[in-house]
Design an enzyme around this catalytic site. Structure first.
Site, mmCIF file in Angstrom:
data_model
loop_
_atom_site.group_PDB
_atom_site.id
_atom_site.type_symbol
_atom_site.label_atom_id
_atom_site.label_comp_id
_atom_site.label_asym_id
_atom_site.label_seq_id
_atom_site.Cartn_x
_atom_site.Cartn_y
_atom_site.Cartn_z
ATOM 1 N N ALA A 42 14.679 -43.537 1.237
ATOM 2 C CA ALA A 42 14.218 -43.396 -0.157
ATOM 3 C C ALA A 42 12.696 -43.168 -0.114
ATOM 4 C CB ALA A 42 14.589 -44.599 -1.012
ATOM 5 N N HIS A 61 8.845 -42.060 -0.302
ATOM 6 C CA HIS A 61 7.902 -41.750 -1.383
ATOM 7 C C HIS A 61 6.532 -41.471 -0.773
ATOM 8 C CE1 HIS A 61 6.562 -45.839 -0.714
ATOM 9 N NE2 HIS A 61 7.767 -46.301 -0.985
ATOM 10 N N HIS A 100 5.299 -43.644 2.145
ATOM 11 C CA HIS A 100 5.831 -43.290 3.470
ATOM 12 C C HIS A 100 5.147 -42.028 3.999
ATOM 13 C CE1 HIS A 100 9.500 -45.358 1.649
ATOM 14 N NE2 HIS A 100 9.254 -46.098 2.714
ATOM 15 N N GLN A 136 18.132 -57.636 7.734
ATOM 16 C CA GLN A 136 16.953 -58.209 7.077
ATOM 17 C C GLN A 136 17.203 -58.507 5.597
ATOM 18 O OE1 GLN A 136 14.633 -54.591 8.066
ATOM 19 N NE2 GLN A 136 13.663 -54.883 6.081
ATOM 20 N N GLY A 170 2.730 -50.144 6.712
ATOM 21 C CA GLY A 170 1.936 -50.222 5.497
ATOM 22 C C GLY A 170 1.335 -51.607 5.279
ATOM 23 N N SER A 194 10.153 -48.177 -2.791
ATOM 24 C CA SER A 194 11.499 -47.620 -3.006
ATOM 25 C C SER A 194 12.216 -48.390 -4.104
ATOM 26 C CB SER A 194 12.312 -47.688 -1.713
ATOM 27 O OG SER A 194 11.625 -47.034 -0.674
HETATM 28 P P1 AMP Z 1 10.253 -49.394 3.835
HETATM 29 O O1 AMP Z 1 11.005 -48.104 3.839
HETATM 30 O O2 AMP Z 1 10.092 -49.991 2.476
HETATM 31 O O3 AMP Z 1 10.759 -50.372 4.880
HETATM 32 O O4 AMP Z 1 8.775 -49.031 4.284
HETATM 33 C C1 AMP Z 1 8.516 -48.361 5.491
HETATM 34 C C2 AMP Z 1 7.042 -48.448 5.775
HETATM 35 O O5 AMP Z 1 6.309 -47.858 4.699
HETATM 36 C C3 AMP Z 1 6.539 -49.897 5.894
HETATM 37 O O6 AMP Z 1 5.601 -49.972 6.954
HETATM 38 C C4 AMP Z 1 5.899 -50.139 4.566
HETATM 39 O O7 AMP Z 1 4.877 -51.113 4.599
HETATM 40 C C5 AMP Z 1 5.324 -48.764 4.250
HETATM 41 N N1 AMP Z 1 5.089 -48.607 2.814
HETATM 42 C C6 AMP Z 1 5.942 -48.915 1.796
HETATM 43 N N2 AMP Z 1 5.354 -48.686 0.602
HETATM 44 C C7 AMP Z 1 4.106 -48.225 0.863
HETATM 45 C C8 AMP Z 1 3.008 -47.806 0.049
HETATM 46 N N3 AMP Z 1 3.067 -47.834 -1.285
HETATM 47 N N4 AMP Z 1 1.881 -47.378 0.663
HETATM 48 C C9 AMP Z 1 1.802 -47.348 2.024
HETATM 49 N N5 AMP Z 1 2.798 -47.735 2.846
HETATM 50 C C10 AMP Z 1 3.936 -48.170 2.284
#
Ligand code: AMP
Length: 273
Positions: free
Chosen positions: A29, A31, A34, A58, A144, A183
């Site tokens: 998902a 954005h 990512h 998780q 992130g 997401s």
């Molecule tokens: P996720 O798909 O939510 O597990 O996120 C994958 C990676 O993207 C993780 O390292 C998150 O910290 C990073 N991430 C999610 N949202 C953001 C954001 N708004 N800005 C920067 N990095 C992000």
């Protein structure tokens, strides 16, 4: 862009390339947040590998695993447009067997804040990250700052398990009005989307207080809680970069974190000072 679904195939691929590899693990998902990680990885490495894996271990019972947004085709397009070299799209059955060894999150830093609302969540995160890093063997892996505690714990296991990868922390991408991209934002109704702005507003307020030299943690937290009302707050906390609670903000070594529920959606945000 090469799409690989089997861990061992990817391991074979990375074994044979003599290039710097940047790795961006995600749950899909995708954005702009990512994409900013991918762009940073592109700048700093010869090859960029992105993984999309909605890691079941998780999620706790009753959490949003089943309704977590899935956008496989759009995600593939986004990766292609971002010039990702390899997209790793594993199946859960390829990542886990019935009788598994696990990484246990540290007893203190793994069970405060996010770990207190979601006990054992970080065991799942650290285990899958360990698996992914071992499959990819990247030079650099990108995470992130938005998930600050996750980032701190990953940095900790890399150090404590003497792993070779360099962990790179990337700034949080926000919508124009300040909402941190996530997401999970798709869960928000229009009304909740407005309410959610209280979270970034509380962090801006904290930043403003610090810029006026108000450094007392309790004073800052009190004002942030007033800004967040009437949202259901899971925590507002001020820690240092090692995730130890602090009484005073120390510029260059402080993270202010919020988790609040908007409707039924839990949202995380923070600022690094
Ligand atoms: P996720 O798909 O939510 O597990 O996120 C994958 C990676 O993207 C993780 O390292 C998150 O910290 C990073 N991430 C999610 N949202 C953001 C954001 N708004 N800005 C920067 N990095 C992000």
């Amino acid at each position: 862009m090469k799409i690989i679904t089997h861990a061992l195939e990817l391991k074979e691929f990375t074994k044979n390339i003599n290039k710097t590899v940047g790795f961006v693990p995600t749950m899909g998902a995708l954005h702009e947040g990512h994409i900013s990680l991918i762009k940073r990885a592109k700048k700093e490495n010869e090859i960029v590998i992105v993984s999309i894996f909605l890691n079941p271990t998780q999620f706790l019972k009753g959490e949003d695993l089943d309704k977590y947004p899935k956008k496989d085709e759009a995600d593939k397009k986004i990766c292609e447009l971002a010039n990702v070299d390899v997209l790793f799209f594993p199946h859960a059955k390829d990542m886990y067997s019935d009788d598994e060894a696990t990484v246990l999150a540290p007893k203190v830093r793994g069970y405060i804040l996010e770990g207190a609302t979601r006990p054992a969540h970080f065991n799942g995160v650290l285990t899958v990250v360990m698996k992914l890093l071992n499959i990819v063997s990247p030079t650099n892996a990108y995470f992130g700052k938005k998930d600050a505690q996750q980032l701190a714990l990953i940095s900790l296991i890399v150090k404590q398990f003497f792993m070779s990868v360099t962990i790179v922390a990337v700034d949080t991408m926000r919508e124009k009005d300040g909402l941190a991209m996530s997401s999970r934002n798709v869960y928000l109704s229009q009304e909740e989307r407005k309410e959610a702005l209280k979270i970034s507003a509380s962090l801006y307020l904290a930043g403003k207080m610090v810029s006026k030299n108000i450094l007392d943690a309790q004073e800052i937290i009190k004002n942030m809680r007033a800004t967040l009302a009437p949202l259901e707050i899971s925590y507002v906390e001020i820690v240092n970069r090692d995730f130890e609670k602090v009484w005073h903000v120390e510029i260059g070594n402080t993270i202010i974190l919020v988790e609040a529920k908007v409707g039924t959606t839990r949202l995380l945000d923070n600022i690094w000072l």
